[in-house]
Design an enzyme around this catalytic site. Structure first.
Site, PDB file in Angstrom:
ATOM      1  N   TYR A  15       0.955  -1.094   0.193  1.00 32.11           N
ATOM      2  CA  TYR A  15      -0.003   0.091  -0.268  1.00 32.11           C
ATOM      3  C   TYR A  15       0.988   1.258   0.307  1.00 32.11           C
ATOM      4  O   TYR A  15       0.741   2.553  -0.848  1.00 32.11           O
ATOM      5  CB  TYR A  15      -0.835   0.263   1.348  1.00 32.11           C
ATOM      6  CG  TYR A  15      -1.970   0.868   1.654  1.00 32.11           C
ATOM      7  CD1 TYR A  15      -2.137   1.838   0.578  1.00 32.11           C
ATOM      8  CD2 TYR A  15      -1.393   1.593   2.972  1.00 32.11           C
ATOM      9  CE1 TYR A  15      -3.027   2.888   1.089  1.00 32.11           C
ATOM     10  CE2 TYR A  15      -2.956   2.315   3.405  1.00 32.11           C
ATOM     11  CZ  TYR A  15      -3.775   3.251   2.478  1.00 32.11           C
ATOM     12  OH  TYR A  15      -4.350   4.547   2.099  1.00 32.11           O
ATOM     13  N   ASN A  36       7.762  -9.947  -2.295  1.00 35.87           N
ATOM     14  CA  ASN A  36       7.494 -10.834  -2.056  1.00 35.87           C
ATOM     15  C   ASN A  36       6.407 -11.596  -2.843  1.00 35.87           C
ATOM     16  O   ASN A  36       6.080 -12.899  -2.888  1.00 35.87           O
ATOM     17  CB  ASN A  36       8.142 -11.889  -0.870  1.00 35.87           C
ATOM     18  CG  ASN A  36       6.545 -11.202   0.188  1.00 35.87           C
ATOM     19  OD1 ASN A  36       6.119 -11.022   0.135  1.00 35.87           O
ATOM     20  ND2 ASN A  36       7.515 -12.195   1.359  1.00 35.87           N
ATOM     21  N   PHE A  77      10.390  -0.143   3.122  1.00 34.82           N
ATOM     22  CA  PHE A  77       8.615  -0.806   3.651  1.00 34.82           C
ATOM     23  C   PHE A  77       8.386  -1.896   3.914  1.00 34.82           C
ATOM     24  O   PHE A  77       7.452  -2.824   4.881  1.00 34.82           O
ATOM     25  CB  PHE A  77       7.882  -0.606   2.592  1.00 34.82           C
ATOM     26  CG  PHE A  77       7.782   0.606   2.338  1.00 34.82           C
ATOM     27  CD1 PHE A  77       7.318   2.114   2.716  1.00 34.82           C
ATOM     28  CD2 PHE A  77       8.705   1.244   0.736  1.00 34.82           C
ATOM     29  CE1 PHE A  77       7.605   3.714   2.330  1.00 34.82           C
ATOM     30  CE2 PHE A  77       8.666   2.393   0.352  1.00 34.82           C
ATOM     31  CZ  PHE A  77       8.720   3.605   0.820  1.00 34.82           C
ATOM     32  N   ALA A  79       7.685  -5.432   5.466  1.00 32.13           N
ATOM     33  CA  ALA A  79       7.080  -6.629   7.076  1.00 32.13           C
ATOM     34  C   ALA A  79       6.103  -6.355   7.015  1.00 32.13           C
ATOM     35  O   ALA A  79       5.031  -6.573   6.233  1.00 32.13           O
ATOM     36  CB  ALA A  79       7.576  -5.310   7.543  1.00 32.13           C
ATOM     37  N   TYR A 145       5.212  -6.218  17.018  1.00 35.14           N
ATOM     38  CA  TYR A 145       5.376  -5.539  15.962  1.00 35.14           C
ATOM     39  C   TYR A 145       5.600  -4.080  16.345  1.00 35.14           C
ATOM     40  O   TYR A 145       7.037  -3.693  15.205  1.00 35.14           O
ATOM     41  CB  TYR A 145       4.027  -5.280  15.276  1.00 35.14           C
ATOM     42  CG  TYR A 145       3.890  -3.805  14.020  1.00 35.14           C
ATOM     43  CD1 TYR A 145       5.023  -4.416  13.034  1.00 35.14           C
ATOM     44  CD2 TYR A 145       3.276  -2.840  14.441  1.00 35.14           C
ATOM     45  CE1 TYR A 145       4.513  -3.738  12.083  1.00 35.14           C
ATOM     46  CE2 TYR A 145       3.233  -2.188  13.515  1.00 35.14           C
ATOM     47  CZ  TYR A 145       3.811  -1.616  12.280  1.00 35.14           C
ATOM     48  OH  TYR A 145       4.202  -1.396  11.822  1.00 35.14           O
ATOM     49  N   LYS A 149       9.939  -2.900  14.852  1.00 32.73           N
ATOM     50  CA  LYS A 149      10.404  -1.651  14.567  1.00 32.73           C
ATOM     51  C   LYS A 149      11.284  -0.696  15.112  1.00 32.73           C
ATOM     52  O   LYS A 149      12.563  -0.106  14.839  1.00 32.73           O
ATOM     53  CB  LYS A 149       9.137  -0.375  14.132  1.00 32.73           C
ATOM     54  CG  LYS A 149       8.637  -1.302  13.602  1.00 32.73           C
ATOM     55  CD  LYS A 149       8.674  -1.173  12.310  1.00 32.73           C
ATOM     56  CE  LYS A 149       7.840  -2.025  11.026  1.00 32.73           C
ATOM     57  NZ  LYS A 149       8.352  -1.279   9.371  1.00 32.73           N
ATOM     58  N   HIS A 193      -7.611  -2.292   8.754  1.00 32.32           N
ATOM     59  CA  HIS A 193      -7.863  -0.126   9.097  1.00 32.32           C
ATOM     60  C   HIS A 193      -8.967   0.457   8.876  1.00 32.32           C
ATOM     61  O   HIS A 193      -9.958  -0.577   8.071  1.00 32.32           O
ATOM     62  CB  HIS A 193      -6.813   0.005   8.549  1.00 32.32           C
ATOM     63  CG  HIS A 193      -5.094  -0.538   7.540  1.00 32.32           C
ATOM     64  ND1 HIS A 193      -3.781  -0.108   7.238  1.00 32.32           N
ATOM     65  CD2 HIS A 193      -4.496  -0.556   9.128  1.00 32.32           C
ATOM     66  CE1 HIS A 193      -3.237  -0.270   7.374  1.00 32.32           C
ATOM     67  NE2 HIS A 193      -3.108  -0.969   9.259  1.00 32.32           N
ATOM     68  N   ARG A 225      -8.564   8.472  16.462  1.00 42.62           N
ATOM     69  CA  ARG A 225      -6.639   8.217  16.049  1.00 42.62           C
ATOM     70  C   ARG A 225      -6.464   9.421  14.720  1.00 42.62           C
ATOM     71  O   ARG A 225      -6.993  10.267  14.040  1.00 42.62           O
ATOM     72  CB  ARG A 225      -6.576   6.891  15.325  1.00 42.62           C
ATOM     73  CG  ARG A 225      -6.775   5.941  16.104  1.00 42.62           C
ATOM     74  CD  ARG A 225      -5.794   5.717  16.362  1.00 42.62           C
ATOM     75  NE  ARG A 225      -5.783   4.147  17.687  1.00 42.62           N
ATOM     76  CZ  ARG A 225      -6.531   4.400  18.698  1.00 42.62           C
ATOM     77  NH1 ARG A 225      -6.438   6.029  19.474  1.00 42.62           N
ATOM     78  NH2 ARG A 225      -5.893   3.390  19.787  1.00 42.62           N
TER      79      ARG A 225
HETATM   80  N1  NAD Z   1      -0.338   1.457   6.736  1.00 43.92           N
HETATM   81  C1  NAD Z   1      -0.188   2.125   7.443  1.00 43.92           C
HETATM   82  O1  NAD Z   1      -1.178   2.861   8.480  1.00 43.92           O
HETATM   83  C2  NAD Z   1       1.379   1.790   8.315  1.00 43.92           C
HETATM   84  C3  NAD Z   1       1.214   2.515   9.803  1.00 43.92           C
HETATM   85  C4  NAD Z   1       2.757   2.543  10.139  1.00 43.92           C
HETATM   86  C5  NAD Z   1       3.760   2.176   9.720  1.00 43.92           C
HETATM   87  N2  NAD Z   1       3.082   0.761   8.769  1.00 43.92           N
HETATM   88  C6  NAD Z   1       4.820   0.399   7.753  1.00 43.92           C
HETATM   89  O2  NAD Z   1       4.979   0.962   6.372  1.00 43.92           O
HETATM   90  C7  NAD Z   1       5.254   0.101   5.867  1.00 43.92           C
HETATM   91  C8  NAD Z   1       3.589  -0.533   4.696  1.00 43.92           C
HETATM   92  O3  NAD Z   1       2.781  -0.103   5.192  1.00 43.92           O
HETATM   93  P1  NAD Z   1       1.892  -0.756   4.090  1.00 43.92           P
HETATM   94  O4  NAD Z   1       0.821  -0.953   4.519  1.00 43.92           O
HETATM   95  O5  NAD Z   1       2.175  -0.633   2.576  1.00 43.92           O
HETATM   96  O6  NAD Z   1       1.896  -2.508   4.077  1.00 43.92           O
HETATM   97  P2  NAD Z   1       1.255  -3.819   3.041  1.00 43.92           P
HETATM   98  O7  NAD Z   1       1.610  -5.075   3.389  1.00 43.92           O
HETATM   99  O8  NAD Z   1       0.626  -2.967   1.898  1.00 43.92           O
HETATM  100  O9  NAD Z   1       3.164  -3.437   2.447  1.00 43.92           O
HETATM  101  C9  NAD Z   1       4.429  -4.097   2.857  1.00 43.92           C
HETATM  102  C10 NAD Z   1       4.596  -5.184   1.643  1.00 43.92           C
HETATM  103  O10 NAD Z   1       6.022  -5.540   1.514  1.00 43.92           O
HETATM  104  C11 NAD Z   1       6.061  -7.022   1.292  1.00 43.92           C
HETATM  105  N3  NAD Z   1       6.871  -7.623   1.940  1.00 43.92           N
HETATM  106  C12 NAD Z   1       6.952  -7.864   3.622  1.00 43.92           C
HETATM  107  N4  NAD Z   1       7.450  -8.551   3.929  1.00 43.92           N
HETATM  108  C13 NAD Z   1       8.119  -8.836   2.670  1.00 43.92           C
HETATM  109  C14 NAD Z   1       9.733  -9.649   2.492  1.00 43.92           C
HETATM  110  N5  NAD Z   1       9.807 -10.880   4.065  1.00 43.92           N
HETATM  111  N6  NAD Z   1      10.569  -9.986   1.456  1.00 43.92           N
HETATM  112  C15 NAD Z   1       9.904  -9.216   0.726  1.00 43.92           C
HETATM  113  N7  NAD Z   1       9.029  -8.262   0.285  1.00 43.92           N
HETATM  114  C16 NAD Z   1       7.749  -7.850   1.508  1.00 43.92           C
HETATM  115  C17 NAD Z   1       4.732  -7.725   0.908  1.00 43.92           C
HETATM  116  O11 NAD Z   1       4.531  -8.678   0.393  1.00 43.92           O
HETATM  117  C18 NAD Z   1       3.751  -6.150   0.696  1.00 43.92           C
HETATM  118  O12 NAD Z   1       3.641  -5.819  -0.442  1.00 43.92           O
HETATM  119  C19 NAD Z   1       5.351  -1.568   6.438  1.00 43.92           C
HETATM  120  O13 NAD Z   1       6.536  -1.605   6.939  1.00 43.92           O
HETATM  121  C20 NAD Z   1       4.451  -1.247   8.024  1.00 43.92           C
HETATM  122  O14 NAD Z   1       4.657  -1.865   9.167  1.00 43.92           O
HETATM  123  C21 NAD Z   1       2.136   0.831   8.404  1.00 43.92           C
END
Ligand code: NAD
Length: 339
Positions: A15, A36, A77, A79, A145, A149, A193, A225
């Site tokens: 995302y 992945n 990103f 995770a 989690y 981080k 979410h 929030r």
């Molecule tokens: N969305 C939020 O509100 C939010 C808030 C705080 C922090 N974050 C952090 O921001 C980052 C992105 O969030 P998001 O909502 O886009 O998450 P998401 O799950 O949509 O995107 C994460 C991407 O990483 C890939 N991925 C996960 N583990 C992997 C691995 N071991 N190897 C390769 N690819 C891998 C997934 O396939 C996915 O495409 C994350 O690290 C999350 O912890 C997000």
């Protein structure tokens, strides 16, 4: 003429990552996405970006990627990011997120890349003693989690001290909204979410939305929030690159305005014109009453300002994307994307 910058984006099919890829491409960068696809979507990566399907646990794949391209920066990103799942299986997060990031940091240092931008989280602050939450607020992660981080932030601190890898740790509050180009949006499985869940309840894809507790010490009793537009997050990622020329940085990234669960539901009803069925359930363990960021530091130091601070426009964008893509990235869009 300067040659375009080359950036590795881990998790760029997800995302927030996909919105940053779009921003990088808009600004003329060459982008390589590594993902992945466990949670992300191939269709979220534009054809202009190179794509490598690989897991960060695969150190040989990382070696190949760093051997094939010479990167100016790495955006990290990728995770696992489900707080509830991390409470049920802390090892998965404490081990997986950390070791995968250590693999990436090592490969980055070995390749001589000098800049990394890392997706950290508001969960670092657990239930803070004072509001709004600024960078001096005590760190006391609210889950495995958040702890994973924090480990990674510390690893980046030492990578700077020992190897000169400059990093930006960006602690996002709640990312929300969708790209105005209509091509990118939020499509998580499972979705946890609030905004997409309320939109699904409005659209009849879910029977109702459950409010977890309405007896909090907030104006309407529901949790408050801070929602930040995903494109404003992307903008911050680009801005920190200049700061990294001279130093590592840490910024809390939110709107600075809080909205309650009931206010989000009311806004969804306003924006969609649809009724949202609601049930009130018990509180969830560990949910703080209010989480609001102070982003004064990045505003003052880098001139960052949210371009989409208003809740109705954040929800409007998310609704437009979901209406055009009722099956997310997995099905055909219902209409042409916006110009
Ligand atoms: N969305 C939020 O509100 C939010 C808030 C705080 C922090 N974050 C952090 O921001 C980052 C992105 O969030 P998001 O909502 O886009 O998450 P998401 O799950 O949509 O995107 C994460 C991407 O990483 C890939 N991925 C996960 N583990 C992997 C691995 N071991 N190897 C390769 N690819 C891998 C997934 O396939 C996915 O495409 C994350 O690290 C999350 O912890 C997000």
């Amino acid at each position: 003429m300067n040659s375009p910058m080359t950036v590795l984006v881990t998790g760029g099919a997800g995302y927030v990552g996909s919105h940053c890829v779009a921003e990088l491409l808009d600004r003329g960068a060459k982008v390589i996405v590594l993902d992945n696809l466990r949670q992300g979507h191939r269709a979220a990566v534009p054809a202009e970006a190179a794509f490598v399907e690989a897991d960060l646990a695969d150190t040989d794949a990382l070696k190949r990627v760093f051997a094939e391209w010479r990167f100016d920066a790495v955006f990290h990103f990728a995770a696992l990011s489900l707080v509830g799942e991390s409470m049920r299986d802390p090892h998965l997060y404490l081990h997986g997120n950390t070791v995968n990031s250590l693999n990436l940091i090592r490969a980055t240092v070995e390749a001589g890349v000098r800049k990394m931008v890392f997706s950290s989280t508001a969960n670092l602050f657990g239930t803070p003693e004072r509001l709004p939450i600024d960078e001096d607020t005590a760190i006391d992660p609210g889950s495995p989690y958040g702890e994973s981080k924090f480990f990674i932030e510390r690893a980046l601190h030492w990578a700077d001290r020992c190897h000169g890898l400059r990093s930006a740790c960006l602690r996002y509050f709640n990312a929300a909204g969708a790209h105005p180009n209509g091509l990118l949006g939020e499509d998580h499985h499972p979705e946890t979410h609030l905004i997409p869940l309320v939109l699904d309840a409005a659209a009849g894809k879910r029977s109702h939305i459950e409010i977890f507790g309405d007896d909090y010490p907030t104006p309407d009793g529901t949790c408050v929030r801070d929602y930040i537009h995903v494109c404003d997050l992307a903008d911050a990622h680009l801005r920190v690159l200049d700061a990294l020329e001279t130093r590592s940085v840490r910024y809390n990234l939110g709107n600075g305005t809080g909205y309650s669960v009931r206010q989000v539901i009311e806004a969804v009803e306003r924006v969609t014109g649809l009724k949202v069925p609601v049930k009130v359930g018990p509180r969830r363990a560990g949910d703080p009453a209010v989480l609001i960021a102070s982003s004064e530091r990045i505003r003052t130091e880098l001139g960052w300002n949210p371009r989409f601070p208003d809740l109705d426009s954040i929800i409007g964008g998310a609704w437009a994307w979901r209406s055009r893509n009722p099956n997310g990235y997995r099905g055909p869009a219902t209409a042409q994307a916006a110009e």
